[in-house]
Design a protein around this motif. Structure first.
Motif, PDB file in Angstrom:
ATOM      1  N   SER A 337      41.929  37.018  25.532  1.00  0.00           N
ATOM      2  CA  SER A 337      40.328  37.033  25.753  1.00  0.00           C
ATOM      3  C   SER A 337      39.926  36.303  27.046  1.00  0.00           C
ATOM      4  O   SER A 337      38.955  35.652  27.186  1.00  0.00           O
ATOM      5  N   SER A 338      41.104  36.122  28.015  1.00  0.00           N
ATOM      6  CA  SER A 338      40.635  35.275  29.240  1.00  0.00           C
ATOM      7  C   SER A 338      40.451  35.838  30.332  1.00  0.00           C
ATOM      8  O   SER A 338      40.183  37.075  30.537  1.00  0.00           O
ATOM      9  N   LYS A 339      39.846  34.952  31.178  1.00  0.00           N
ATOM     10  CA  LYS A 339      39.718  35.455  32.696  1.00  0.00           C
ATOM     11  C   LYS A 339      40.723  36.161  33.363  1.00  0.00           C
ATOM     12  O   LYS A 339      40.637  36.937  34.157  1.00  0.00           O
ATOM     13  N   ARG A 340      41.752  35.421  33.239  1.00  0.00           N
ATOM     14  CA  ARG A 340      43.087  36.077  33.730  1.00  0.00           C
ATOM     15  C   ARG A 340      43.267  37.323  33.222  1.00  0.00           C
ATOM     16  O   ARG A 340      44.094  38.051  34.044  1.00  0.00           O
ATOM     17  N   TYR A 341      43.265  37.418  31.987  1.00  0.00           N
ATOM     18  CA  TYR A 341      43.501  39.203  31.631  1.00  0.00           C
ATOM     19  C   TYR A 341      42.411  39.828  32.057  1.00  0.00           C
ATOM     20  O   TYR A 341      42.870  41.271  32.717  1.00  0.00           O
ATOM     21  N   GLN A 342      41.256  39.735  32.378  1.00  0.00           N
ATOM     22  CA  GLN A 342      40.477  40.459  32.986  1.00  0.00           C
ATOM     23  C   GLN A 342      40.622  40.667  34.534  1.00  0.00           C
ATOM     24  O   GLN A 342      40.788  41.873  35.065  1.00  0.00           O
ATOM     25  N   ALA A 343      41.240  39.769  35.209  1.00  0.00           N
ATOM     26  CA  ALA A 343      41.441  39.972  36.564  1.00  0.00           C
ATOM     27  C   ALA A 343      42.897  40.826  36.398  1.00  0.00           C
ATOM     28  O   ALA A 343      43.075  41.707  37.453  1.00  0.00           O
ATOM     29  N   GLN A 344      43.931  40.625  35.533  1.00  0.00           N
ATOM     30  CA  GLN A 344      44.841  41.531  35.665  1.00  0.00           C
ATOM     31  C   GLN A 344      44.776  42.871  35.563  1.00  0.00           C
ATOM     32  O   GLN A 344      45.251  43.801  36.135  1.00  0.00           O
ATOM     33  N   ILE A 345      43.821  43.240  34.468  1.00  0.00           N
ATOM     34  CA  ILE A 345      43.627  44.724  34.373  1.00  0.00           C
ATOM     35  C   ILE A 345      42.894  45.119  35.332  1.00  0.00           C
ATOM     36  O   ILE A 345      42.907  46.289  35.983  1.00  0.00           O
ATOM     37  N   GLY A 346      41.900  44.264  35.944  1.00  0.00           N
ATOM     38  CA  GLY A 346      40.875  44.669  37.029  1.00  0.00           C
ATOM     39  C   GLY A 346      41.684  45.104  38.408  1.00  0.00           C
ATOM     40  O   GLY A 346      41.592  45.974  39.009  1.00  0.00           O
ATOM     41  N   ASP A 347      42.772  44.429  38.683  1.00  0.00           N
ATOM     42  CA  ASP A 347      43.610  44.146  39.837  1.00  0.00           C
ATOM     43  C   ASP A 347      44.539  45.371  39.486  1.00  0.00           C
ATOM     44  O   ASP A 347      45.023  46.052  40.514  1.00  0.00           O
ATOM     45  N   THR A 348      45.045  45.673  38.407  1.00  0.00           N
ATOM     46  CA  THR A 348      45.788  46.964  38.045  1.00  0.00           C
ATOM     47  C   THR A 348      45.321  48.321  38.078  1.00  0.00           C
ATOM     48  O   THR A 348      45.780  49.337  38.506  1.00  0.00           O
ATOM     49  N   LEU A 349      44.444  48.566  37.237  1.00  0.00           N
ATOM     50  CA  LEU A 349      43.654  49.648  36.788  1.00  0.00           C
ATOM     51  C   LEU A 349      42.335  49.877  37.520  1.00  0.00           C
ATOM     52  O   LEU A 349      41.784  50.892  37.623  1.00  0.00           O
ATOM     53  N   GLY A 350      41.882  48.933  37.914  1.00  0.00           N
ATOM     54  CA  GLY A 350      40.354  48.967  38.400  1.00  0.00           C
ATOM     55  C   GLY A 350      39.468  48.103  37.854  1.00  0.00           C
ATOM     56  O   GLY A 350      39.358  48.057  36.509  1.00  0.00           O
ATOM     57  N   TRP A 351      38.402  47.505  38.523  1.00  0.00           N
ATOM     58  CA  TRP A 351      37.590  46.218  37.916  1.00  0.00           C
ATOM     59  C   TRP A 351      36.468  47.048  36.803  1.00  0.00           C
ATOM     60  O   TRP A 351      36.027  46.346  36.160  1.00  0.00           O
ATOM     61  N   ASN A 352      36.291  48.294  36.908  1.00  0.00           N
ATOM     62  CA  ASN A 352      35.361  49.049  35.998  1.00  0.00           C
ATOM     63  C   ASN A 352      36.248  49.101  34.593  1.00  0.00           C
ATOM     64  O   ASN A 352      35.655  49.495  33.727  1.00  0.00           O
ATOM     65  N   GLU A 353      37.572  48.904  34.596  1.00  0.00           N
ATOM     66  CA  GLU A 353      38.251  48.781  33.359  1.00  0.00           C
ATOM     67  C   GLU A 353      38.412  47.514  32.766  1.00  0.00           C
ATOM     68  O   GLU A 353      38.897  47.226  31.745  1.00  0.00           O
ATOM     69  N   ALA A 354      37.974  46.516  33.510  1.00  0.00           N
ATOM     70  CA  ALA A 354      38.282  45.096  32.873  1.00  0.00           C
ATOM     71  C   ALA A 354      37.242  44.802  31.531  1.00  0.00           C
ATOM     72  O   ALA A 354      36.156  45.508  31.580  1.00  0.00           O
ATOM     73  N   PRO A 355      37.973  44.427  30.552  1.00  0.00           N
ATOM     74  CA  PRO A 355      37.055  44.376  29.256  1.00  0.00           C
ATOM     75  C   PRO A 355      35.714  43.403  29.704  1.00  0.00           C
ATOM     76  O   PRO A 355      35.807  42.306  30.211  1.00  0.00           O
ATOM     77  N   ALA A 356      34.590  43.962  29.415  1.00  0.00           N
ATOM     78  CA  ALA A 356      33.231  43.412  29.963  1.00  0.00           C
ATOM     79  C   ALA A 356      32.627  42.918  28.646  1.00  0.00           C
ATOM     80  O   ALA A 356      32.863  43.081  27.441  1.00  0.00           O
ATOM     81  N   GLY A 357      31.296  42.457  28.922  1.00  0.00           N
ATOM     82  CA  GLY A 357      30.587  42.117  27.749  1.00  0.00           C
ATOM     83  C   GLY A 357      30.772  40.607  27.198  1.00  0.00           C
ATOM     84  O   GLY A 357      30.142  40.390  26.052  1.00  0.00           O
ATOM     85  N   SER A 358      31.958  40.047  27.401  1.00  0.00           N
ATOM     86  CA  SER A 358      32.126  38.808  26.724  1.00  0.00           C
ATOM     87  C   SER A 358      32.051  37.609  27.625  1.00  0.00           C
ATOM     88  O   SER A 358      31.755  36.508  27.132  1.00  0.00           O
ATOM     89  N   ARG A 359      32.533  37.648  28.829  1.00  0.00           N
ATOM     90  CA  ARG A 359      32.375  36.330  29.726  1.00  0.00           C
ATOM     91  C   ARG A 359      31.398  36.418  30.714  1.00  0.00           C
ATOM     92  O   ARG A 359      31.356  37.347  31.440  1.00  0.00           O
ATOM     93  N   GLN A 360      30.704  35.427  31.087  1.00  0.00           N
ATOM     94  CA  GLN A 360      29.540  35.541  31.756  1.00  0.00           C
ATOM     95  C   GLN A 360      30.185  35.528  33.453  1.00  0.00           C
ATOM     96  O   GLN A 360      29.513  36.122  34.243  1.00  0.00           O
ATOM     97  N   SER A 361      31.324  34.937  33.448  1.00  0.00           N
ATOM     98  CA  SER A 361      31.971  34.850  34.828  1.00  0.00           C
ATOM     99  C   SER A 361      31.837  36.179  35.652  1.00  0.00           C
ATOM    100  O   SER A 361      32.114  36.276  36.791  1.00  0.00           O
ATOM    101  N   LEU A 362      32.304  37.021  34.717  1.00  0.00           N
ATOM    102  CA  LEU A 362      32.777  38.452  35.315  1.00  0.00           C
ATOM    103  C   LEU A 362      31.507  38.902  35.977  1.00  0.00           C
ATOM    104  O   LEU A 362      31.900  39.882  37.127  1.00  0.00           O
ATOM    105  N   TYR A 363      30.283  38.756  35.798  1.00  0.00           N
ATOM    106  CA  TYR A 363      29.007  39.183  36.272  1.00  0.00           C
ATOM    107  C   TYR A 363      28.768  38.415  37.559  1.00  0.00           C
ATOM    108  O   TYR A 363      27.936  39.056  38.597  1.00  0.00           O
ATOM    109  N   SER A 364      29.502  37.474  38.082  1.00  0.00           N
ATOM    110  CA  SER A 364      29.492  36.934  39.286  1.00  0.00           C
ATOM    111  C   SER A 364      30.572  37.115  40.038  1.00  0.00           C
ATOM    112  O   SER A 364      30.697  36.664  41.253  1.00  0.00           O
ATOM    113  N   ASN A 365      31.605  37.825  39.554  1.00  0.00           N
ATOM    114  CA  ASN A 365      32.799  38.353  40.319  1.00  0.00           C
ATOM    115  C   ASN A 365      32.413  39.621  41.276  1.00  0.00           C
ATOM    116  O   ASN A 365      31.995  40.390  40.836  1.00  0.00           O
TER     117      ASN A 365
END
Length: 458
Positions: A337-365
Motif C-alpha cells: 500500500s506504499s508510494k514505493r510500490y506505486q513507483a515500482q509498478i509505474g516505472d516497470t509497467l507504465g504509470w497508468n498501471e500504478a494503483p490509484a485512488g488511495s494516496r494523495q501524493s500520486l496526483y502531484s507526481n
C-alpha cells in the motif's frame, strides 16, 4: 457480491476482452517462494492483485526475506472464504483483501487487528498521505484503523464534449440530478447516442452502486435510527422513481441487462452522451481503441439535497486478528500500500498501471499526471470529495456505507432489492410494487441482524 470495481488494469482489459473482473470464473491461484519467513495472503483475483503477486518476489521478498503464499480467488469465492476463515479466527490467513464493506463488520466482530500502532511506528508509510475519505472508510467505530487501502475510487459524471458543443449545451460545474435529466432529454438521439448510460443490471455492486448515491442525495435512507426499514418512504420512492424514469426515457437500450462493462463499452463506442459511474473507468475511456478518447469531459457526481453525492470504494489490506505473524504481515501491507510500490509498478509497467485512488501524493507526481492527463484532476476530486461514509445523506442512519448498508445481511438483501428495481427498469412492474416487496425484504434482513445473525458469515 458482484461489486464491479474496475481498476486501471481491469478496465483496460475489459475493453479488449469484455471480461468481468469481479466474479470472473477461475480456480484459486497459489504461489510461494523460498525465504526465512512466510505469510499467507487471501485476495480477490483481479488484475491489480495478479500484478502484485507477479512482482512480490522481486520487490518485496528480495528486500525482506519474507515470502508470500497467495490464494487468489474470484471475488465471490474470496469473500465467502474470507467470511468463513475470519469468523473461525484460526489464523489460516495472515492478510486478506477487505473492502469498505467488510471493515465495519469485521472490526465490530474483532476479526481484524487494529493497525494504528504499526502505521505510527512506520514513518515511511505516511498514513496522512492516504485520502482522508478512505481513512474514514477503513476506520472502525472505535476510531481505530483496521485496513490500509491498496487502491480506491470515487464516482463522477462523464460526458461527450463534442456532442455538447454540437447541441449548444453546457455541463454545469457542479451538476444536480435534475440538471442532468434535463441535459439527457435535450441531447438524447444526437448522432444516435442515448442521453445517458446508467447501470440497470441486478446486483448490490451493480445497479445499487449508483442508485444508492441517488437515494442518499434525494434524502432517502434504508433504515432510520431505530432500524425501521424506510424503502417506501417518500424520499426513497422519489429517488428510485427518478432513476427508473431517467434510464427508461433516455438511457441505453436493454438497460435492465446493462452492467458496468456494458455501459462502459457503449460509452467508449460513442453510443452515450453521458455516463455516471466509477472514476476508475476513465483509463479505459481514454485508452487507444476508444472512439471517444480525447472527447470526454468529467464533472462531479450529481447531487440534489446534499453538497456531495459520489460513492467511495477501496480494496484494502487487513490482518486477521488471530495471525501469529502480525509483524511480517504489516511489512507486506506497508509495501503493498506504499508510494514505493506505486513507483515500482509505474516505472516497470507504465504509470497508468500504478494503483490509484488511495494516496494523495500520486496526483502531484508528474509521471502520473502525464499518464492520466485527461482525468487525474477529476479523479482526485472524486475520491477526496466523495460523500461521507458515516453519513452520506440528509437523514441520520445507524449504519455505515455510501453505496451499501454496512451489515452482513446486505449482500443478500441488496441483491434481492436490486432485482426488484431492475424489473421496474425493464417495465415488468411499477416502482411502487418493487419498493413494497423490497420493504419487506429489508425488514426481514434487519430482524436477523438485530437478533445477532451474521448473515452470509454463519
Amino acid at each position: 457480491m458482484k461489486r464491479l470495481l474496475l481498476t486501471r488494469a481491469a478496465t483496460a482489459a475489459a475493453l479488449a476482452a469484455a471480461l468481468v473482473v469481479s466474479g470472473c470464473q477461475g480456480t484459486g491461484v497459489r504461489s510461494s517462494g523460498e525465504g526465512k519467513e512466510s505469510i499467507r495472503v487471501l485476495a480477490t483475483k483481479n488484475p491489480q492483485m495478479v500484478t502484485l503477486k507477479q512482482y512480490t518476489k522481486k520487490y518485496f521478498t528480495s528486500r525482506t526475506g519474507i515470502t508470500v503464499d497467495y490464494t487468489l480467488l474470484p471475488e465471490n469465492e474470496a469473500r465467502e472464504r474470507m467470511n468463513r476463515e475470519f469468523a473461525r479466527q484460526d489464523g489460516t490467513y495472515d492478510v486478506a483483501s477487505v473492502s469498505a464493506y467488510e471493515v465495519p463488520i469485521y472490526s465490530r466482530n474483532h476479526w481484524l487487528a487494529p493497525l494504528d500502532s504499526y502505521a505510527k511506528a512506520d514513518r515511511a508509510f505516511d498514513q496522512k498521505d492516504i485520502f482522508p475519505s478512505l481513512n474514514m472508510a477503513v476506520t472502525g467505530r472505535d476510531g481505530k484503523i483496521y485496513a490500509e487501502p491498496f487502491y480506491g475510487e470515487g464516482s463522477f459524471l462523464m460526458y461527450r464534449k463534442d456532442l455538447f458543443r454540437k447541441t449548444g449545451l453546457t455541463m454545469p460545474r457542479d451538476p444536480t440530478w435534475k440538471q442532468v435529466a434535463s441535459l439527457a432529454a435535450k441531447i438524447d438521439g444526437t448522432d444516435g447516442a442515448s442521453g445517458i448510460c446508467l447501470r440497470g443490471l441486478p446486483g448490490w455492486g451493480q445497479n445499487l452502486a449508483p442508485i444508492n448515491t441517488v437515494v442518499n442525495t434525494f434524502g432517502g435512507a434504508w433504515y432510520d435510527m431505530q432500524w425501521n426499514a424506510k424503502l417506501t418512504s417518500p424520499e426513497f420512492t422519489k429517488a428510485i422513481q427518478f432513476y427508473v424514469d431517467l434510464v427508461r426515457k433516455y438511457g441505453e437500450p436493454n438497460a435492465a441487462r446493462s452492467g458496468v462493462l456494458e455501459i462502459l463499452a457503449d460509452f467508449s463506442q460513442g453510443k452515450c452522451a453521458m455516463m455516471y459511474d466509477a472514476s476508475s473507468l476513465a483509463t479505459s475511456i481514454e485508452a487507444d481503441g476508444s472512439t471517444v478518447k480525447g472527447k470526454v469531459g468529467y464533472a462531479p457526481a450529481p447531487h440534489e439535497l446534499t453538497r456531495r453525492a459520489g460513492w467511495l470504494w477501496t480494496w484494502a489490506w487487513g490482518i486477521e486478528n488471530a495471525s501469529k505473524k502480525k509483524d511480517a504481515a504489516w511489512k507486506f501491507i506497508s509495501w503493498a500500500s506504499s508510494k514505493r510500490y506505486q513507483a515500482q509498478i509505474g516505472d516497470t509497467l507504465g504509470w497508468n498501471e500504478a494503483p490509484a485512488g488511495s494516496r494523495q501524493s500520486l496526483y502531484s507526481n508528474p509521471n502520473y499526471q502525464r499518464a492520466a492527463a485527461a482525468w487525474y484532476r477529476e479523479e482526485y476530486a472524486a475520491v477526496k470529495n466523495s460523500a461521507n461514509p458515516t453519513n452520506p445523506g440528509v437523514a441520520p442512519r445507524p449504519y455505515q456505507g455510501i453505496s451499501f448498508v454496512g451489515i452482513p445481511q446486505f449482500a443478500d438483501l441488496g441483491t434481492k432489492v436490486s432485482a426488484q428495481i431492475s424489473a421496474a427498469i425493464a417495465g415488468k412492474q411499477s416502482v411502487r410494487t418493487a419498493l413494497q416487496i423490497s420493504q419487506k425484504l429489508a425488514q426481514d434482513a434487519v430482524a436477523d441482524y438485530r437478533t445477532g445473525g451474521r448473515g452470509p458469515t454463519r
